[in-house]
Design a protein around this motif. Structure first.
Motif, PDB file in Angstrom:
ATOM      1  N   ARG A  90      41.768  43.020  29.558  1.00  0.00           N
ATOM      2  CA  ARG A  90      41.414  43.414  30.936  1.00  0.00           C
ATOM      3  C   ARG A  90      40.086  42.774  31.341  1.00  0.00           C
ATOM      4  N   GLY A  93      40.394  39.275  32.322  1.00  0.00           N
ATOM      5  CA  GLY A  93      40.925  39.116  33.679  1.00  0.00           C
ATOM      6  C   GLY A  93      42.364  38.647  33.754  1.00  0.00           C
ATOM      7  N   ARG A  94      42.934  38.263  32.597  1.00  0.00           N
ATOM      8  CA  ARG A  94      44.330  37.816  32.619  1.00  0.00           C
ATOM      9  C   ARG A  94      44.931  37.944  31.226  1.00  0.00           C
ATOM     10  N   VAL A  96      47.289  36.238  28.495  1.00  0.00           N
ATOM     11  CA  VAL A  96      47.776  34.903  28.161  1.00  0.00           C
ATOM     12  C   VAL A  96      49.069  35.064  27.348  1.00  0.00           C
ATOM     13  N   ARG A 125      55.510  39.992  32.573  1.00  0.00           N
ATOM     14  CA  ARG A 125      54.816  40.494  33.774  1.00  0.00           C
ATOM     15  C   ARG A 125      54.667  42.015  33.736  1.00  0.00           C
ATOM     16  N   ALA A 128      51.552  42.769  31.857  1.00  0.00           N
ATOM     17  CA  ALA A 128      50.376  42.560  32.717  1.00  0.00           C
ATOM     18  C   ALA A 128      50.225  43.713  33.707  1.00  0.00           C
ATOM     19  N   PHE A 132      46.789  45.733  34.008  1.00  0.00           N
ATOM     20  CA  PHE A 132      45.956  45.490  35.193  1.00  0.00           C
ATOM     21  C   PHE A 132      46.426  46.241  36.440  1.00  0.00           C
ATOM     22  N   ASP A 134      48.839  44.922  37.964  1.00  0.00           N
ATOM     23  CA  ASP A 134      49.156  43.733  38.757  1.00  0.00           C
ATOM     24  C   ASP A 134      49.955  42.759  37.884  1.00  0.00           C
ATOM     25  N   THR A 136      50.892  39.880  38.352  1.00  0.00           N
ATOM     26  CA  THR A 136      50.579  38.440  38.476  1.00  0.00           C
ATOM     27  C   THR A 136      49.357  38.029  37.661  1.00  0.00           C
ATOM     28  N   ARG A 137      48.717  38.979  36.996  1.00  0.00           N
ATOM     29  CA  ARG A 137      47.521  38.636  36.210  1.00  0.00           C
ATOM     30  C   ARG A 137      47.931  38.037  34.860  1.00  0.00           C
ATOM     31  N   VAL A 138      48.690  36.960  34.925  1.00  0.00           N
ATOM     32  CA  VAL A 138      49.218  36.328  33.717  1.00  0.00           C
ATOM     33  C   VAL A 138      48.879  34.853  33.737  1.00  0.00           C
ATOM     34  N   GLN A 139      48.475  34.345  32.595  1.00  0.00           N
ATOM     35  CA  GLN A 139      48.388  32.889  32.420  1.00  0.00           C
ATOM     36  C   GLN A 139      49.465  32.516  31.413  1.00  0.00           C
TER      37      GLN A 139
END
Ligand code: GLU
Length: 326
Positions: A90, A93-94, A96, A125, A128, A132, A134, A136-139
């Motif tokens: 967290r 921020g993303r 992985v 997803r 994530a 989060f 959210d 979309t907070r995925v790399q």
């Protein structure tokens, strides 16, 4: 047709499928079943003379599908307990995630949007979303079959969600969630082939990716097919389309994607291995595994798992039952 031409044709088939809607077979399929004699094989093709060292089933010393029990309800998204792997993610921020980009239905790139999509991608997803709030907070980090274990061991990814079979050999080096999909290995051949299954492939060339349990299962098949190893699953489809291998053998999930991409192929024979999929984690991240297992409990119970199955893989069976080792 050159290898590049075949690849383009495969992409065209994917485009047609995406345009026609999920899982539909293109009505005006491009000519991709041709058998050109002088075409270069995809880079990295290896014909194996000895079985790969990662034969699954060789190590039956554990219950490969049993994972670590959740240690309580899921924390609120964004509020991960201090000092945990989830709190570290967290703060970063993303999330992985190691995924595939060329396995239609499971992990593939949508050619219109450029986005990665599929059942595995959606499962990632959800992780994530749980951390989060959210999805979309995925790399995403695209990995071949062979790159999965080193990526986890070297800390290049937080988790791998990539058609990954849980087995005892892999448990020595990584940790798995509970089973989120129960796959099984079958055989794909050209529509015109008279091959009826793995036992009918004695002395014939069968393609699978390096570092996959599929390749080990081919190498260990009693009928003694000749395993041909490539980096990516789409390389196998190209070799089959070129007539350079007689069959592809891997999980029914991956073969279903091929059959949808190339209407001149068919899946044959019974499922001959169990391939339970788990999310894979760096071995020491047991807290994250317990968190993921709490999430999977919820996704099974609240209908999310079934909805994702319906979206990508058709009518859902009951979700796999979780089993725990402690
Ligand atoms: N499930 C098999 C494995 O984990 C084959 C899938 C793949 O390699 O992508 O090795």
């Amino acid at each position: 047709m050159t290898a590049r031409g075949v690849r383009w044709a495969v992409t065209a088939a994917v485009l047609a499928v995406v345009a026609a809607g999920c899982g539909a077979v293109p009505s005006a399929a491009p000519e991709i079943g041709g058998r050109s004699a002088v075409v270069p094989a995809p880079a990295g093709v290896v014909e194996l003379t000895a079985p790969p060292s990662t034969a699954p089933g060789a190590d039956a010393s554990c219950d490969a599908t049993a994972s670590f029990r959740p240690d309580g309800p899921l924390p609120e998204p964004g509020r991960m307990p201090a000092g945990t792997t989830m709190a570290r993610i967290r703060d970063k921020g993303r999330l992985v995630v190691g995924v595939d980009q060329n396995t239609y239905l499971m992990g593939f790139r949508n050619p219109f949007s450029g986005e990665l999509e599929g059942f595995d991608v959606d499962m990632a997803r959800e992780v994530a979303r749980a951390i989060f709030g959210d999805p979309t907070r995925v790399q995403f980090k695209v990995l071949t079959s062979e790159e999965r274990m080193p990526a986890l061991e070297q800390g290049q990814v937080d988790v791998v969600v990539r058609t990954m079979t849980m087995n005892c050999e892999r448990w020595q080096r990584v940790s798995f969630s509970t089973v989120y999909y129960q796959a099984g290995q079958r055989v794909l051949v050209p529509s015109s082939s008279d091959v009826t299954g793995i036992d009918a492939l004695a002395g014939r060339k069968v393609c699978a990716t390096k570092g996959s349990s599929s390749l080990a299962n081919v190498a260990n098949a009693p009928g003694k097919p000749i395993p041909v190893a490539v980096p990516n699953w789409t390389d196998c489809l190209v070799l089959l389309q070129q007539g350079q291998v007689d069959a592809i053998s891997t999980d029914n999930t991956i073969l279903a994607g091929f059959a949808a991409q190339d209407p001149y192929t068919k899946v044959v024979g019974a499922v001959f291995t169990a391939e339970p999929y788990g999310m894979a984690f760096p071995k020491q991240d047991q807290d994250f595994v317990r968190f993921a297992n709490a999430l999977l409990e919820r996704l099974r119970a609240d209908g999310t798992w079934a909805a994702l199955h319906r979206r990508w893989l058709g009518d859902p069976p009951p979700p796999p039952v979780a089993t725990y080792r402690d």
